[in-house]
Design an enzyme around this catalytic site. Structure first.
Site, PDB file in Angstrom:
ATOM      1  N   SER A 184       0.707  -1.188   0.066  1.00  0.00           N
ATOM      2  CA  SER A 184      -0.040   0.052  -0.056  1.00  0.00           C
ATOM      3  C   SER A 184       1.061   1.278  -0.020  1.00  0.00           C
ATOM      4  O   SER A 184       1.611   1.320  -0.987  1.00  0.00           O
ATOM      5  CB  SER A 184      -1.016   0.090   1.236  1.00  0.00           C
ATOM      6  OG  SER A 184      -1.865   1.065   0.843  1.00  0.00           O
ATOM      7  N   ASP A 251     -18.522 -16.229 -10.757  1.00  0.00           N
ATOM      8  CA  ASP A 251     -17.366 -17.110  -9.792  1.00  0.00           C
ATOM      9  C   ASP A 251     -17.279 -18.495 -10.491  1.00  0.00           C
ATOM     10  O   ASP A 251     -16.154 -18.906 -10.769  1.00  0.00           O
ATOM     11  CB  ASP A 251     -18.222 -17.277  -8.428  1.00  0.00           C
ATOM     12  CG  ASP A 251     -17.522 -18.338  -7.477  1.00  0.00           C
ATOM     13  OD1 ASP A 251     -16.254 -18.849  -8.000  1.00  0.00           O
ATOM     14  OD2 ASP A 251     -18.004 -18.879  -6.326  1.00  0.00           O
ATOM     15  N   ASP A 254     -14.444 -19.845 -13.868  1.00  0.00           N
ATOM     16  CA  ASP A 254     -13.132 -20.592 -14.040  1.00  0.00           C
ATOM     17  C   ASP A 254     -13.284 -22.050 -13.721  1.00  0.00           C
ATOM     18  O   ASP A 254     -12.199 -22.838 -13.601  1.00  0.00           O
ATOM     19  CB  ASP A 254     -12.236 -19.926 -13.106  1.00  0.00           C
ATOM     20  CG  ASP A 254     -12.774 -19.948 -11.520  1.00  0.00           C
ATOM     21  OD1 ASP A 254     -13.707 -20.470 -11.272  1.00  0.00           O
ATOM     22  OD2 ASP A 254     -11.865 -19.350 -10.663  1.00  0.00           O
ATOM     23  N   VAL A 256     -14.560 -23.441 -10.754  1.00  0.00           N
ATOM     24  CA  VAL A 256     -14.555 -23.485  -9.346  1.00  0.00           C
ATOM     25  C   VAL A 256     -15.349 -22.552  -8.641  1.00  0.00           C
ATOM     26  O   VAL A 256     -15.371 -21.472  -8.925  1.00  0.00           O
ATOM     27  CB  VAL A 256     -13.019 -23.385  -8.698  1.00  0.00           C
ATOM     28  CG1 VAL A 256     -12.843 -23.760  -7.614  1.00  0.00           C
ATOM     29  CG2 VAL A 256     -11.756 -24.106  -9.552  1.00  0.00           C
ATOM     30  N   ASP A 258     -15.915 -20.737  -5.465  1.00  0.00           N
ATOM     31  CA  ASP A 258     -15.152 -20.566  -4.303  1.00  0.00           C
ATOM     32  C   ASP A 258     -15.410 -18.983  -3.770  1.00  0.00           C
ATOM     33  O   ASP A 258     -14.564 -18.568  -3.045  1.00  0.00           O
ATOM     34  CB  ASP A 258     -13.598 -20.929  -4.468  1.00  0.00           C
ATOM     35  CG  ASP A 258     -13.131 -19.990  -5.878  1.00  0.00           C
ATOM     36  OD1 ASP A 258     -13.718 -19.356  -6.413  1.00  0.00           O
ATOM     37  OD2 ASP A 258     -11.885 -20.311  -5.979  1.00  0.00           O
ATOM     38  N   ASP A 411      -9.135  -6.219  -4.550  1.00  0.00           N
ATOM     39  CA  ASP A 411      -8.666  -5.051  -3.730  1.00  0.00           C
ATOM     40  C   ASP A 411     -10.015  -3.800  -3.262  1.00  0.00           C
ATOM     41  O   ASP A 411     -10.523  -3.832  -4.528  1.00  0.00           O
ATOM     42  CB  ASP A 411      -7.546  -4.216  -4.426  1.00  0.00           C
ATOM     43  CG  ASP A 411      -6.694  -3.282  -3.496  1.00  0.00           C
ATOM     44  OD1 ASP A 411      -7.491  -2.338  -2.885  1.00  0.00           O
ATOM     45  OD2 ASP A 411      -5.632  -3.174  -3.371  1.00  0.00           O
ATOM     46  N   HIS A 447      -7.273  -5.695  -0.184  1.00  0.00           N
ATOM     47  CA  HIS A 447      -6.121  -4.896  -0.163  1.00  0.00           C
ATOM     48  C   HIS A 447      -5.069  -4.998   0.701  1.00  0.00           C
ATOM     49  O   HIS A 447      -5.191  -4.801   2.006  1.00  0.00           O
ATOM     50  CB  HIS A 447      -6.707  -3.471   0.194  1.00  0.00           C
ATOM     51  CG  HIS A 447      -5.499  -2.319   0.161  1.00  0.00           C
ATOM     52  ND1 HIS A 447      -4.754  -1.876  -0.903  1.00  0.00           N
ATOM     53  CD2 HIS A 447      -5.082  -1.365   1.156  1.00  0.00           C
ATOM     54  CE1 HIS A 447      -3.851  -0.896  -0.644  1.00  0.00           C
ATOM     55  NE2 HIS A 447      -4.063  -0.700   0.499  1.00  0.00           N
TER      56      HIS A 447
END
Ligand SMILES: *[C@@H]1O[C@H](CO)[C@@H](O)[C@H](O)[C@H]1NC(C)=O
Ligand SMILES: *[C@@H]1O[C@H](CO)[C@@H](O)[C@H](O)[C@H]1NC(C)=O
Ligand SMILES: *[C@@H]1O[C@H](CO)[C@@H](O)[C@H](O)[C@H]1NC(C)=O
Ligand SMILES: *[C@@H]1O[C@H](CO)[C@@H](O)[C@H](O)[C@H]1NC(C)=O
Ligand SMILES: *[C@@H]1O[C@H](CO)[C@@H](O)[C@H](O)[C@H]1NC(C)=O
Ligand SMILES: *[C@@H]1O[C@H](CO)[C@@H](O)[C@H](O)[C@H]1NC(C)=O
Ligand SMILES: *[C@@H]1O[C@H](CO)[C@@H](O)[C@H](O)[C@H]1NC(C)=O
Ligand SMILES: *[C@@H]1O[C@H](CO)[C@@H](O)[C@H](O)[C@H]1NC(C)=O
Ligand SMILES: *[C@@H]1O[C@H](CO)[C@@H](O)[C@H](O)[C@H]1NC(C)=O
Length: 502
Positions: A184, A251, A254, A256, A258, A411, A447
């Site tokens: 950061s 979600d 891909d 999966v 999760d 983030d 973040h």
């Protein structure tokens, strides 16, 4: 890799260090104190015990600037491996706060000499870590540019040169390898070092870097601005319901399920499809329907800031980033059926103190024209001092440096595209940038930490191997926080521009 342990040649007393000088600075006070078998406990870290080190602390000024800066250097007495580590700060703090002290204790326990600095911005008030109101303005309308410059760059070089000199005086040799480690603000500091002081560090770990601060800090304010324009402040439950709908839609792309959107660009979820949908709200004391205003606010978060001509000013967050709750970009607070907005404090203070230069400015009544003006002022007045976005890293390359950046795709504060934009620019300057600077995105990571994704806990080890052995990392391993059942997920993070997990 193991390096042999090196013992101090000189005692831990101030006269060992008192001949050190620093160009452009005048040392006001220097102290050295031995800690033996010390136990140190700091927030976010386990307690460290059995630490033996020489605590060298310095107060200095840049004559004519009326500033007073502090640096601490912790020199291991029994575990030194000829490595030094600069520890970054967070938010508006340059360092010397709890997080950096914890990082210093960890570094000392691992055989590094450790350095941290406050850039002259410390205060008795612990909140000042987060907020610049104690130092930003010399008076209404006048920013203390020397203080900002100290935070931005100068203190980083000062502290590093002091630390290297103290190492030399204590052990008889300067450090063999020097590393920067920050996330950061600390990540921004790392990139500033690579850009402006390219020969100070051999390795730089710059996580979720707050580069282009003058752009994202205004950009992140945009959702709050949109709420004011709409004069509607949606319930957190509505905003969270839209985010959840996006996660549910994307979600599984891909393969999966999760809770993580692995490839944000493949997620074309349109929030308008859920307007009017039911949502259970504990904060609204009962069921509600997702409002049109909530959708507009979420579009502002995801699409990023736009100007009066509907042109993009800066990037948005990805769709799985949490946007409600403390410091969320669309944070609202509701009591008795009335909600109000609560923009992220970092952005609020940037607009008030550095752009309007007037803490009494009423941002809630700001027009689009004024918002656009603030963005322009921020770019014009702060890019060179604080933007930290010079893409020419060839001097860093030429001095043999290696750098790693990771950035969470979820983030909640700094858009991942902030980093991507910079890395692409660095690649445009030098197509071989991967030879010395590597970027890894971590799906689901918030973040620096938080979120469902993985934090690359061994990134510093990977950097060290790269610097000391020449072996460049092709993947980092991201390790998630334990879930409610204590399960930890590990996943490889691919080297950008490859996509992780696909
Ligand atoms: C300070 O004194 C030490 C020990 O005599 C010496 O090794 C070092 O070079 C001196 N440093 C400076 C900056 O004069
Ligand atoms: C070091 O401190 C611990 C307590 O933190 C104590 O139990 C131990 O005896 C001490 N060791 C020495 C060598 O003094
Ligand atoms: C190091 O020295 C400074 C200055 O005396 C002091 O404030 C600080 O608490 C010391 N740190 C530790 C861990 O003893
Ligand atoms: C320097 O700063 C001190 C407070 O830190 C203040 O009292 C003093 O007036 C300043 N001097 C000048 C010349 O600005
Ligand atoms: C709201 O809560 C009720 C009772 O728990 C449940 O039946 C319903 O499915 C929930 N609705 C939504 C939109 O989550
Ligand atoms: C502004 O531009 C965005 C992106 O091109 C588009 O989705 C949106 O509809 C535009 N808004 C207006 C008001 O034209
Ligand atoms: C991030 O940048 C990519 C590539 O330019 C773009 O496709 C994507 O829409 C951007 N995402 C956000 C959230 O701004
Ligand atoms: C909210 O409403 C309750 C009951 O009507 C009242 O006692 C309370 O003072 C109100 N709180 C605020 C912050 O207005
Ligand atoms: C160091 O480099 C050598 C050859 O380049 C390689 O075989 C070895 O695995 C590397 N060691 C580490 C710890 O990465």
């Amino acid at each position: 890799m193991r390096l042999p342990l090196t013992s101090p040649l000189f005692p831990c007393i101030s006269s060992t260090f008192s001949n050190v000088t620093l160009f452009g600075a005048s040392i006001i006070e220097l102290g050295a104190a031995q800690l033996t078998n010390a136990s140190l406990a700091y927030q976010y870290y386990p307690t460290f015990s059995g630490l033996n080190f020489c605590n060298v602390s310095v107060t200095y000024t840049h004559p004519g600037q009326n500033d007073s800066l502090h640096v601490q250097v912790w020199l291991p007495s029994t575990t030194y491996t000829e490595r030094m580590q600069g520890i970054g700060g967070g938010s508006y703090a340059a360092g010397l706060n709890d997080v950096s002290f914890g990082g210093m204790a960890l570094a000392v326990s691992e055989g590094y000499a450790a350095v941290s600095l406050d850039a002259g911005l410390s205060s008795q008030d612990p909140d000042v870590d987060l907020q610049p109101q104690d130092w930003a303005l010399l008076g209404p309308g006048n920013v203390d540019l020397y203080a900002l410059q100290n935070l931005a760059s100068v203190s980083l070089s000062d502290a590093t040169l002091l630390a290297k000199a103290f190492v030399k005086n204590y052990y008889g040799q300067p450090p063999k390898f020097s590393y920067w480690n920050g996330c950061s603000q600390g990540g921004r500091q790392g990139l500033m070092l690579a850009q402006q002081y390219p020969d100070l560090y051999d390795g730089i770990l710059a996580g979720s870097p707050a580069i282009s601060w003058n752009k994202w800090a205004v950009g992140d304010y945009y959702p709050a601005f949109i709420m004011d324009q709409l004069k509607q402040y949606p319930y957190p439950c509505e905003l969270e319901a839209i985010r959840t709908a996006a996660v549910n839609a994307c979600d599984g792309l891909d393969g999966v399920v999760d809770g993580i959107i692995t490839d944000p660009e493949a997620c074309h979820f349109d929030p308008r499809t859920v307007v009017g949908g039911p949502v259970n709200c504990s904060d609204a004391a009962g069921p509600r329907r997702i409002s049109d205003a909530a959708v507009k606010v979420v579009q502002a978060v995801w699409g990023g800031a736009r100007d009066a001509h509907n042109e993009s000013l800066w990037f948005g967050l990805n769709k799985d980033a949490v946007i409600t709750g403390s410091s969320g970009l669309a944070e609202t607070a509701c009591t008795n059926g009335t909600c109000s907005r609560s923009p992220p404090p970092l952005c609020n203070t940037w607009l008030q103190y550095f752009l309007a230069k007037d803490p009494s400015v009423d941002l809630a009544t700001m027009t689009q024209t004024y918002y656009d003006d603030l963005f322009r002022i921020s770019v014009q007045q702060y890019t060179s001092i604080y933007g930290t976005d010079d893409p020419d890293l060839r001097p860093f390359r030429d001095s043999g440096g290696k750098m790693i950046t990771y950035h969470g795709l979820a983030d909640v504060l700094i858009p991942p595209n902030n980093t991507r934009h910079y890395y692409d620019a660095a690649t445009a300057v030098d197509r071989s940038v991967q030879d010395y600077y590597r970027l890894f995105f971590s799906p689901g990571l918030g973040h620096c930490d938080g979120g469902l994704g993985g934090r690359p806990a061994s990134a510093l080890d990977a950097l060290q191997t790269w610097v000391e052995n020449g072996t460049a990392p092709d993947v980092l391993i991201g390790t998630s926080d334990p879930d409610s059942r204590g399960n930890v997920i590990e996943r490889p993070l691919c080297l950008y521009p490859k996509k992780t997990g696909l």
